[in-house]
Enzyme design. Structure first.
Site, PDB file in Angstrom:
ATOM      1  N   LYS A 203     -40.082 -30.942 -21.923  1.00 22.26           N
ATOM      2  CA  LYS A 203     -38.671 -31.304 -21.775  1.00 22.26           C
ATOM      3  C   LYS A 203     -38.380 -32.733 -22.278  1.00 22.26           C
ATOM      4  CE  LYS A 203     -37.944 -28.175 -17.843  1.00 22.26           C
ATOM      5  NZ  LYS A 203     -37.304 -28.026 -16.508  1.00 22.26           N
TER       6      LYS A 203
ATOM      7  N   TYR B  35     -30.963 -20.739 -20.015  1.00 25.73           N
ATOM      8  CA  TYR B  35     -30.917 -20.853 -18.551  1.00 25.73           C
ATOM      9  C   TYR B  35     -29.792 -20.010 -17.936  1.00 25.73           C
ATOM     10  CZ  TYR B  35     -34.442 -24.585 -18.217  1.00 25.73           C
ATOM     11  OH  TYR B  35     -35.610 -25.303 -18.226  1.00 25.73           O
TER      12      TYR B  35
ATOM     13  N   PHE C 149     -26.616 -26.882 -10.019  1.00 27.18           N
ATOM     14  CA  PHE C 149     -27.239 -27.841 -10.933  1.00 27.18           C
ATOM     15  C   PHE C 149     -27.176 -27.413 -12.398  1.00 27.18           C
ATOM     16  CE2 PHE C 149     -30.673 -25.133  -9.199  1.00 27.18           C
ATOM     17  CZ  PHE C 149     -31.232 -24.608 -10.365  1.00 27.18           C
TER      18      PHE C 149
ATOM     19  N   ARG D  30     -48.327 -21.678 -14.609  1.00 24.44           N
ATOM     20  CA  ARG D  30     -47.533 -22.133 -13.457  1.00 24.44           C
ATOM     21  C   ARG D  30     -48.389 -23.001 -12.522  1.00 24.44           C
ATOM     22  NH1 ARG D  30     -42.517 -20.461 -13.141  1.00 24.44           N
ATOM     23  NH2 ARG D  30     -42.318 -20.658 -10.882  1.00 24.44           N
TER      24      ARG D  30
ATOM     25  N   THR E 221     -42.024 -27.010  -8.911  1.00 20.70           N
ATOM     26  CA  THR E 221     -40.813 -27.438  -9.637  1.00 20.70           C
ATOM     27  C   THR E 221     -40.449 -28.879  -9.275  1.00 20.70           C
ATOM     28  OG1 THR E 221     -40.016 -25.173  -9.571  1.00 20.70           O
ATOM     29  CG2 THR E 221     -38.381 -26.861 -10.053  1.00 20.70           C
TER      30      THR E 221
ATOM     31  N   ARG F 139     -46.797 -31.727 -13.506  1.00 19.05           N
ATOM     32  CA  ARG F 139     -45.626 -32.345 -12.862  1.00 19.05           C
ATOM     33  C   ARG F 139     -46.024 -33.474 -11.921  1.00 19.05           C
ATOM     34  NH1 ARG F 139     -42.746 -26.498 -12.304  1.00 19.05           N
ATOM     35  NH2 ARG F 139     -41.339 -26.634 -14.095  1.00 19.05           N
TER      36      ARG F 139
ATOM     37  N   ASN G 178     -38.425 -32.712 -14.914  1.00 18.02           N
ATOM     38  CA  ASN G 178     -39.752 -32.341 -14.409  1.00 18.02           C
ATOM     39  C   ASN G 178     -40.724 -31.980 -15.538  1.00 18.02           C
ATOM     40  OD1 ASN G 178     -38.693 -29.846 -15.042  1.00 18.02           O
ATOM     41  ND2 ASN G 178     -39.110 -28.907 -13.051  1.00 18.02           N
TER      42      ASN G 178
ATOM     43  N   HIS H  21     -41.276 -26.671 -18.583  1.00 15.72           N
ATOM     44  CA  HIS H  21     -40.825 -25.359 -18.096  1.00 15.72           C
ATOM     45  C   HIS H  21     -41.914 -24.343 -18.392  1.00 15.72           C
ATOM     46  CE1 HIS H  21     -38.404 -21.720 -17.560  1.00 15.72           C
ATOM     47  NE2 HIS H  21     -38.994 -21.293 -18.648  1.00 15.72           N
TER      48      HIS H  21
ATOM     49  N   GLU I  21     -38.345 -14.852 -22.990  1.00 17.92           N
ATOM     50  CA  GLU I  21     -38.218 -16.275 -23.345  1.00 17.92           C
ATOM     51  C   GLU I  21     -38.924 -16.601 -24.668  1.00 17.92           C
ATOM     52  OE1 GLU I  21     -37.769 -18.004 -18.786  1.00 17.92           O
ATOM     53  OE2 GLU I  21     -39.473 -18.650 -19.999  1.00 17.92           O
TER      54      GLU I  21
HETATM   55  P1  CMP Z   1     -37.386 -24.927 -14.819  1.00 20.71           P
HETATM   56  O1  CMP Z   1     -38.714 -24.349 -14.501  1.00 20.71           O
HETATM   57  O2  CMP Z   1     -37.150 -25.315 -16.224  1.00 20.71           O
HETATM   58  O3  CMP Z   1     -36.244 -23.895 -14.369  1.00 20.71           O
HETATM   59  C1  CMP Z   1     -34.950 -24.318 -13.993  1.00 20.71           C
HETATM   60  C2  CMP Z   1     -34.823 -25.800 -13.889  1.00 20.71           C
HETATM   61  O4  CMP Z   1     -33.714 -26.293 -13.190  1.00 20.71           O
HETATM   62  C3  CMP Z   1     -36.017 -26.340 -13.130  1.00 20.71           C
HETATM   63  O5  CMP Z   1     -37.180 -26.230 -13.914  1.00 20.71           O
HETATM   64  C4  CMP Z   1     -35.563 -27.753 -12.800  1.00 20.71           C
HETATM   65  O6  CMP Z   1     -35.904 -28.677 -13.796  1.00 20.71           O
HETATM   66  C5  CMP Z   1     -34.037 -27.630 -12.792  1.00 20.71           C
HETATM   67  N1  CMP Z   1     -33.456 -27.963 -11.506  1.00 20.71           N
HETATM   68  C6  CMP Z   1     -32.603 -28.970 -11.299  1.00 20.71           C
HETATM   69  N2  CMP Z   1     -32.244 -29.010 -10.014  1.00 20.71           N
HETATM   70  C7  CMP Z   1     -32.882 -28.012  -9.376  1.00 20.71           C
HETATM   71  C8  CMP Z   1     -32.920 -27.543  -8.031  1.00 20.71           C
HETATM   72  N3  CMP Z   1     -32.205 -28.122  -7.056  1.00 20.71           N
HETATM   73  N4  CMP Z   1     -33.696 -26.478  -7.754  1.00 20.71           N
HETATM   74  C9  CMP Z   1     -34.430 -25.879  -8.740  1.00 20.71           C
HETATM   75  N5  CMP Z   1     -34.426 -26.278 -10.022  1.00 20.71           N
HETATM   76  C10 CMP Z   1     -33.664 -27.336 -10.344  1.00 20.71           C
END
Ligand code: CMP
Length: 140
Positions: free
Chosen positions: A11, A51, A59, A87, A93, A104, A114, A117, A128
């Site tokens: 990212k 997304y 968010f 993962r 996350t 992470r 973070n 992905h 994807e």
């Molecule tokens: P990702 O695995 O890319 O999938 C969705 C993304 O939304 C997640 O990683 C986070 O970077 C982002 N995100 C931002 N805020 C939140 C939240 N409150 N809960 C979960 N994901 C979030």
């Protein structure tokens, strides 16, 4: 166990800090192979489409703004049990909850910034990967 493919995105927070190589070293150390790779500036439409499953979440707008705030590196990874393995390598996350040694834990700045992905299921991995790559671009 079977050989699987999963989608990885490095990212904007990570590309901005020049961490692509360090993150990919962790990925490769874990036994995953990068079989497709490109560095791209996502358009807003591309980020929203990717997304789309989160479009009702509070968010969503900030997530899309963040994902287009700088370049990303999209990659297909190959390996035994690749979806779950990646993962595990990424960690939770929210980096505050991520285990020691995970990407992470080492590199992420916040739940939004973070660093990486990864696909959450084999079914979503296929969707994807095809969002970014033609079959002919995946070279194992
Ligand atoms: P990702 O695995 O890319 O999938 C969705 C993304 O939304 C997640 O990683 C986070 O970077 C982002 N995100 C931002 N805020 C939140 C939240 N409150 N809960 C979960 N994901 C979030």
């Amino acid at each position: 166990m079977a050989v699987e493919h999963t989608l990885s995105i490095i990212k904007p927070d990570a590309t901005r800090r020049n961490l692509t190589g360090k993150i990919n070293a962790v990925i490769e150390e874990a036994g995953l192979r990068i079989v497709a790779q490109k560095r791209v500036a996502l358009t807003r439409a591309q980020a929203e489409g990717f997304y789309a499953v989160h479009k009702e979440r509070s968010f969503f707008g900030e997530l899309v703004d963040f994902m287009i705030s700088g370049p990303v590196v999209v990659q297909a990874l190959e390996g035994e049990n690749a979806v779950a393995k990646y993962r595990e390598v990424m960690g939770a996350t929210n980096p505050a909850n991520a285990d020691e040694g995970t990407i992470r834990k080492q590199f992420a700045e916040s739940i939004e910034a973070n660093s990486v992905h990864g696909s959450d299921s084999l079914e979503n991995a296929a969707i994807e990967i095809s969002y970014f790559f033609a079959q002919t671009e995946i070279v194992g």
